[in-house]
Design a protein around this motif. Sequence first.
Motif, PDB file in Angstrom:
ATOM      1  N   ASP A 131       6.508  -9.557  -5.004  1.00 48.34           N
ATOM      2  CA  ASP A 131       5.460  -8.760  -4.353  1.00 48.34           C
ATOM      3  C   ASP A 131       5.621  -8.840  -2.840  1.00 48.34           C
ATOM      4  O   ASP A 131       5.904  -9.913  -2.292  1.00 48.34           O
ATOM      5  CB  ASP A 131       4.074  -9.291  -4.746  1.00 48.34           C
TER       6      ASP A 131
ATOM      7  N   GLU B  16      -2.656  -2.677  -7.559  1.00 46.19           N
ATOM      8  CA  GLU B  16      -1.341  -2.883  -6.936  1.00 46.19           C
ATOM      9  C   GLU B  16      -0.789  -1.598  -6.338  1.00 46.19           C
ATOM     10  O   GLU B  16       0.425  -1.453  -6.184  1.00 46.19           O
ATOM     11  CB  GLU B  16      -0.363  -3.466  -7.957  1.00 46.19           C
TER      12      GLU B  16
ATOM     13  N   ARG C 185       6.590  -0.719  -4.341  1.00 47.38           N
ATOM     14  CA  ARG C 185       6.932  -2.110  -4.666  1.00 47.38           C
ATOM     15  C   ARG C 185       8.048  -2.109  -5.692  1.00 47.38           C
ATOM     16  O   ARG C 185       8.240  -1.115  -6.409  1.00 47.38           O
ATOM     17  CB  ARG C 185       5.699  -2.864  -5.178  1.00 47.38           C
TER      18      ARG C 185
END
Lengths: 151, 365
Positions: free
Chosen positions: B231, A87, B265
């Motif tokens: 996300d 991620e 993020r």
Amino acid sequence: MERRALIGGAAASLAAAATGADASPSPRFLPFQTPVVIAFPQLEAVWAPAPFRARFTKSNGEDSVVPGIAVRTPRRIEAFCTYCPHELCVIKLTDDHQLRCPCHFSLFDPLRDGAWIAGPAMRRTYRFDHRVKGPDLVITGIEADLERRLL
Amino acid sequence: MRLAPAIAACWLLALGAAGAARAATTKLYIAATGGTQVYVVDVATNSLVKTLEVGKSPHGIAATTDGRWLWIATEGDGKLHKIDAVRDVETASFDLGPYQQEIEITNDGRLLYTGRFMDGCYDVFDTAKESVVARIPVDGNPHNVVKAANDDRYMYLSPMSIDPDTVAKSAIKRGTLRDCAGKPKTAYLPNDKVYIADTRTNTVVGTIPVGGSPRPIAASDDGRRLYADIDGWLGFLVIDLQARKVIERVKFPLVTDDEKTTFSRAHGIWVTPDQKEVWTASVNHGVVYAYDRTVEPVRLVARIPVGAAPYWISFSPDDRMGYISLSEGDAIAVIDVASHKLVKTIPLPKGSGPKTTQVVVAPTP
Ligand code: FES
């Protein structure tokens, strides 16, 4: 004289194949706006990483910065993209010489071209296009596959 | 991440008793996901006072409203641990299967909801019967679950998604992606919604599309609003829980060139106990954002640089301190809520990887 740094190439593909990671022997790279040049004296000490950041242009025209480290391992000089393929948290080199992601603890092997060892990333670290040029390590681009994660 | 409800009342009780014996101890529990421990911080001094050995990769924490019991889910060994929060000792553990994630408990302490990441399933664990009494199948990978502190009729489930082309395919090939019953899946459906589960029937009674893989979520105490990290969206969503729809998409203001060009993020979101602000974080930029939620659209009131990647957020019950886990920095950043300033960093052992946190007002023995 310019030659490929002792990084990537066949060793990378072998490591990738062994770990089930991306086996592409020669990925496409996106060029940096300005190559990163790291003089060897900066990489004299073994396992002492030299962090760097490099800018490239994404296909949508926006700038993007990619973080990395250059490091001398007992085997050779390496450069690793420190975006975790999972991620995109920023990987760190640990005291016991592994690349570890602080978010979900994926592990990568700096002695095997950043091969995936464990954790949810499930592929090797993104590759840099880099060469040894005279007394410098010159890093000129980043594996294009990273871009789809940044758009 | 959270504060056991009814804690505000306990906190006032504790303050009222000041000068006499302390009626309660306020503690911050920190799940060290990189190891096997839960760290205990005394909120009065913001210092580490105890280390509990629980199991591999502690992830989820939930406390009963009276602060008497703490439940901890360990991802690495798939266990649910029952902790006596007064003495900080484990009294029981239950094997629930691998990849346990975030957990939440009803206000009567009876039903505990826990996500099994690879199984597309939330288990409902009855703490009195000490067994799973229901299973709730969902798309994607169960990760978060929250309730509104003053209304636990519903649990809000936010399963996230993994990359369908690489990670999910590989997991299907290896037989590690399964359904509620443990049967290997042959196809993977990513998730882009928040599920609403009725705690009376343990069935899904609604979904709220959010347009991406939901990550940490937080509900206002009155159950009117849900705030969600998503996300692919550097900011957060405001959801009207009565209308069951997204009413605002908030983007973080990117200030520096570094913020504009470096990927980040949003992860970690919680509402201050006085219900005035919602805080969330930009992981790679190392910034926590505080928004005034008494107005809509919500209004940015502070951007708080915390250095290393912030990941989860919780607050002391008196609204004085915000606790931000810095997984990358192996530390907890302590923020003064009124001034929005970093006032202290609590260091934790290297590699501990602190993540979810929970503040509990535990009765004194
Ligand atoms: S971001 Fe690195 S393991 Fe998840």
